[in-house]
Structures are given as C-alpha cells and as structure tokens.
Write a protein that holds these residues in place. Structure first.
Motif, short mmCIF file in Angstrom:
data_model
loop_
_atom_site.label_atom_id
_atom_site.label_comp_id
_atom_site.label_asym_id
_atom_site.label_seq_id
_atom_site.Cartn_x
_atom_site.Cartn_y
_atom_site.Cartn_z
N ALA A 33 124.29 38.91 84.12
CA ALA A 33 124.66 38.81 82.71
C ALA A 33 123.87 39.79 81.86
O ALA A 33 122.86 40.35 82.30
CB ALA A 33 124.41 37.39 82.22
N TRP A 34 124.36 39.95 80.64
CA TRP A 34 123.66 40.71 79.61
C TRP A 34 123.32 39.76 78.46
O TRP A 34 124.17 38.99 78.02
CB TRP A 34 124.54 41.83 79.07
CG TRP A 34 124.77 42.94 80.04
CD1 TRP A 34 125.85 43.09 80.88
CD2 TRP A 34 123.91 44.05 80.29
NE1 TRP A 34 125.71 44.23 81.63
CE2 TRP A 34 124.52 44.84 81.29
CE3 TRP A 34 122.68 44.46 79.78
CZ2 TRP A 34 123.95 46.02 81.76
CZ3 TRP A 34 122.12 45.63 80.25
CH2 TRP A 34 122.75 46.39 81.23
N ALA A 48 128.81 38.18 80.89
CA ALA A 48 128.35 37.78 82.22
C ALA A 48 129.49 37.95 83.23
O ALA A 48 130.67 37.98 82.85
CB ALA A 48 127.88 36.33 82.22
N LEU A 49 129.09 38.07 84.49
CA LEU A 49 130.04 38.08 85.60
C LEU A 49 129.70 36.94 86.53
O LEU A 49 128.54 36.80 86.94
CB LEU A 49 129.97 39.40 86.37
CG LEU A 49 130.58 40.64 85.74
CD1 LEU A 49 130.33 41.85 86.63
CD2 LEU A 49 132.06 40.45 85.50
N LYS A 56 132.81 36.80 81.40
CA LYS A 56 132.79 35.85 80.28
C LYS A 56 132.06 36.55 79.13
O LYS A 56 131.04 37.20 79.37
CB LYS A 56 132.05 34.57 80.66
CG LYS A 56 132.01 33.52 79.55
CD LYS A 56 131.25 32.29 80.02
CE LYS A 56 131.10 31.26 78.91
NZ LYS A 56 132.36 30.54 78.66
N TYR A 57 132.57 36.39 77.92
CA TYR A 57 132.00 37.08 76.77
C TYR A 57 131.71 36.11 75.64
O TYR A 57 132.42 35.13 75.44
CB TYR A 57 132.96 38.17 76.27
CG TYR A 57 133.27 39.23 77.28
CD1 TYR A 57 134.44 39.17 78.03
CD2 TYR A 57 132.39 40.28 77.51
CE1 TYR A 57 134.73 40.15 78.98
CE2 TYR A 57 132.66 41.25 78.45
CZ TYR A 57 133.84 41.18 79.18
OH TYR A 57 134.11 42.14 80.12
N LEU A 106 126.39 32.11 80.03
CA LEU A 106 125.74 32.77 78.91
C LEU A 106 124.51 32.00 78.41
O LEU A 106 124.03 32.24 77.30
CB LEU A 106 126.73 32.98 77.76
CG LEU A 106 127.91 33.90 78.10
CD1 LEU A 106 128.83 34.04 76.88
CD2 LEU A 106 127.43 35.26 78.56
N ASP A 107 124.02 31.10 79.24
CA ASP A 107 122.82 30.34 78.91
C ASP A 107 121.63 30.97 79.64
O ASP A 107 121.64 31.08 80.86
CB ASP A 107 123.01 28.89 79.35
CG ASP A 107 121.92 27.99 78.83
OD1 ASP A 107 120.72 28.35 78.95
OD2 ASP A 107 122.24 26.89 78.33
N GLU A 108 120.60 31.33 78.92
CA GLU A 108 119.47 32.05 79.53
C GLU A 108 118.74 31.21 80.55
O GLU A 108 118.08 31.74 81.45
CB GLU A 108 118.51 32.56 78.47
CG GLU A 108 117.84 31.49 77.66
CD GLU A 108 116.84 32.08 76.67
OE1 GLU A 108 116.35 33.20 76.89
OE2 GLU A 108 116.54 31.41 75.66
#
Length: 123
Positions: A33-34, A48-49, A56-57, A106-108
C-alpha cells in the motif's frame, strides 16, 4: 529482512502528475500500500493492492491515483494525476506478510514493513 525504498518524489505544479516507485527487497509480500502524511493530519492510506492485485483507493484520490505492481522488478508504483495542493505530504510505501481483508487494506495497523518516505510538494 524486508526493505522498502521509495523514490520519485519532488515538486510539481497543481494539476500536474508524478509517479512514485517503491522497490522491495527480501521476501515477496502479498499486501502492499501507499500512505501519506500531510501537514496537520494523521497518516492516511491512499492506495493498496491486495494479494490478487485488486486495487483499493481512498475517496480523496479515486480517479486520480493509480497503483500497480511490476513483480519482475519487485516494484510498486503510484501514478498521481491531477494533483492538488492538498496532496502535498510525505508518501510512504508499506507491506505485510498477511493477506488482508479489503476493509483493512488502507489501515496502517495492517502493515509491519515501511519505507522511509518521499516528499511530494504540490503548489
């Protein structure tokens, strides 16, 4: 030992484009992810992939950012178009050994491995 190294950051005009790269070394990890840290805000996931390559964005970048992976080069990319001033921040690449549910991509807290970050400035 897993290492992530980001590159491609820099300064760009509003409305411009930039592509970030994250070179990975060590094991191949299924979830990547970014994230970005913008001034005055908490770090947020932007793209993220999952293990099958489905992206996912975050809503704030949907339609403007695209993430992709070149497995042969062990590199994750983030193509950013139509950049806004609010996109300014430090961008981090993250990866994890676990296969994550889409709700967690997308959760760190889902990520154990992080790059050092690369600055993106839009003005």
């Amino acid at each position: 030992q897993v290492q992530l190294v980001e590159s491609g950051g820099g300064s760009v005009q509003t409305g411009g484009s930039l592509t970030l790269a994250c070179k990975t070394s060590g094991d191949t990890l299924p979830t990547m992810a970014w994230f970005r840290q913008t001034p005055g805000k908490e770090r947020e996931g932007v793209a993220a992939l999952d293990y099958s390559g489905v992206p996912k964005y975050a809503e704030s970048v949907e339609g403007r950012f695209t993430t992709s992976q070149d497995s042969a080069k062990n590199t994750l990319y983030l193509r950013m178009n139509s950049l806004k001033d609010d996109d300014t921040g430090v961008y981090f690449c993250a990866a994890d050994r676990a296969v994550r549910h889409p709700l967690w991509l997308l959760d760190e807290r889902s990520y154990d491995y992080w790059g050092q970050g690369t600055q993106v400035t839009v003005s």
